[in-house]
Scaffold this motif. Structure first.
Motif, short mmCIF file in Angstrom:
data_model
loop_
_atom_site.label_atom_id
_atom_site.label_comp_id
_atom_site.label_asym_id
_atom_site.label_seq_id
_atom_site.Cartn_x
_atom_site.Cartn_y
_atom_site.Cartn_z
N ALA A 106 0.81 -1.22 0.00
CA ALA A 106 0.00 0.00 0.00
C ALA A 106 0.85 1.27 0.00
N ASP A 107 2.14 1.17 0.36
CA ASP A 107 3.01 2.34 0.38
C ASP A 107 3.56 2.69 -1.00
N PHE A 108 3.30 1.83 -1.99
CA PHE A 108 3.84 2.05 -3.34
C PHE A 108 2.74 2.45 -4.31
N ALA A 109 3.11 3.27 -5.29
CA ALA A 109 2.18 3.67 -6.35
C ALA A 109 3.00 3.98 -7.60
N THR A 110 2.32 4.20 -8.71
CA THR A 110 2.99 4.49 -9.97
C THR A 110 2.56 5.85 -10.50
N ILE A 111 3.53 6.63 -10.98
CA ILE A 111 3.25 7.90 -11.63
C ILE A 111 3.89 7.89 -13.01
N THR A 112 3.59 8.91 -13.81
CA THR A 112 4.22 9.10 -15.11
C THR A 112 5.03 10.39 -15.06
N THR A 113 6.30 10.33 -15.44
CA THR A 113 7.17 11.50 -15.40
C THR A 113 6.83 12.44 -16.55
N PRO A 114 7.31 13.68 -16.49
CA PRO A 114 7.07 14.61 -17.60
C PRO A 114 7.56 14.10 -18.95
N SER A 115 8.58 13.23 -18.94
CA SER A 115 9.09 12.68 -20.20
C SER A 115 8.36 11.41 -20.62
N GLY A 116 7.31 11.04 -19.86
CA GLY A 116 6.48 9.91 -20.25
C GLY A 116 6.89 8.56 -19.70
N LYS A 117 7.85 8.52 -18.79
CA LYS A 117 8.29 7.26 -18.20
C LYS A 117 7.45 6.89 -16.99
N LYS A 118 7.30 5.61 -16.76
CA LYS A 118 6.64 5.12 -15.56
C LYS A 118 7.65 5.12 -14.41
N GLN A 119 7.18 5.55 -13.24
CA GLN A 119 8.06 5.62 -12.08
C GLN A 119 7.32 5.18 -10.84
N LEU A 120 8.00 4.44 -10.00
CA LEU A 120 7.40 3.97 -8.75
C LEU A 120 7.61 5.02 -7.66
N THR A 121 6.60 5.18 -6.81
CA THR A 121 6.72 6.06 -5.65
C THR A 121 6.60 5.24 -4.37
N TYR A 122 7.21 5.75 -3.31
CA TYR A 122 7.12 5.12 -2.00
C TYR A 122 6.69 6.17 -0.99
N LYS A 123 5.55 5.94 -0.34
CA LYS A 123 4.97 6.90 0.59
C LYS A 123 4.88 8.28 -0.04
#
Length: 304
Positions: A106-123
């Motif tokens: 539950a502490d992880f999620a996914t975003i999209t960077t300005p350049s269009g890459k997928k990136q994982l987030t933590y908290k």
């Protein structure tokens, strides 16, 4: 006569078996033992440990992961040339079985960077690798960005804005534009204008404040019945886990009518109710007027 032949053959077989078994016992057996299979790890993200930094996030190869202070709002702000030095970290289809002990899905999620890459987030913090520039190649060739070796943490503290991704920070550092409740942009001296300020938040990126009318380790705002606590909630913790560029000894805690409040350089720390739990919001810096509730910064003078 036939019976004697059978007995003789049986005796020879027994003797042969005896010598063969003893030959094996003496270490002359040339049979190749079956190798023990090497355990295969399926975890993509783990917690590593450093004597100086404590517990921190790493990938399946043991490479360190990092937070960026300018990602105050939870979105990636590492763009352009920054991306080569700090590549994004991403795991597709992350599931619980891909996490090491001590980590929660539950502490992880996914975003999209300005350049269009997928990136994982933590908290809420985007995760990055560190890939410093190596020395130039033969004949003076340009250097190349190379991922930091597993187990290394040399990216921690770079530029005062990159920090090892720890699971247990109680204080984080962000660098962001101050925008008051009046909608105006403010500089670090609380005059109107543009310019990023480097200040403290909690582990989830929620802005913290100090009150100019407080004294050394003395909360002069909160009422005994906590009837005004919703306006400026106290930061309730006595845990001190901070970025490596901060001096832990400057943090302490006080008791405010039975509740524990964290302090920095003797200044009690608060939230602002109107920030409404939004990452990166810092509306309190102009309420009720600029400078009454400043954000805590590294070089904050000692309270008196």
């Amino acid at each position: 006569m036939k019976l004697k032949s059978i007995k003789f053959a049986t005796t020879v077989l027994a003797i042969s078996t005896f010598f063969l078994s003893h030959s094996s016992d003496n270490g002359n057996d040339t049979t190749t033992p079956t190798p023990t299979p090497t355990p295969v790890t399926t975890t993509e993200i783990n917690l590593s440990t450093s004597t100086s930094l404590g517990s921190y996030l790493s990938d399946k190869s043991g490479r360190s992961l990092y937070f960026f202070a300018t990602d105050a709002n939870g979105q990636s702000s590492c763009t352009g040339g920054c991306e080569a030095f700090w590549p994004v970290f991403f795991v597709d289809n992350l599931t619980t079985d891909k996490l090491g002990a001590g980590l929660t899905l539950a502490d992880f999620a996914t975003i999209t960077t300005p350049s269009g890459k997928k990136q994982l987030t933590y908290k809420g913090w985007p995760l990055y690798y560190y890939a410093p520039m190596s020395s130039g190649g033969a004949y003076g060739g340009a250097g190349v960005n190379t991922l930091e070796d597993p187990g290394k943490t040399s990216g921690d503290g770079v530029d005062g804005t990159w920090f090892i991704a720890k699971p247990d920070y109680s204080i984080m550092i962000v660098r962001s534009q101050l925008v008051g409740h009046d909608g105006k942009n403010y500089k670090s001296d609380y005059t109107v204008g543009d310019g990023a300020t480097t200040y403290f938040t909690d582990a989830k990126g929620l802005t913290l404040y100090t009150f100019k009318n407080d004294n050394f380790k003395k909360n002069n705002f909160t009422k005994q019945d906590f009837s005004n606590n919703a306006v400026w909630p106290i930061y309730e913790t006595d845990k001190v886990v901070v970025p490596s560029i901060l001096d832990k000894s400057k943090f302490s805690s006080i008791t405010v009518f039975g509740k524990v409040q964290l302090t920095y350089n003797g200044w009690p720390l608060y939230y602002f109710g109107q920030d409404a739990g939004v990452r990166g919001a810092n509306k309190g810096i102009s309420f009720p007027s600029p400078g009454i509730w400043p954000v805590p910064v590294k070089d904050l003078p000692l309270a008196i």
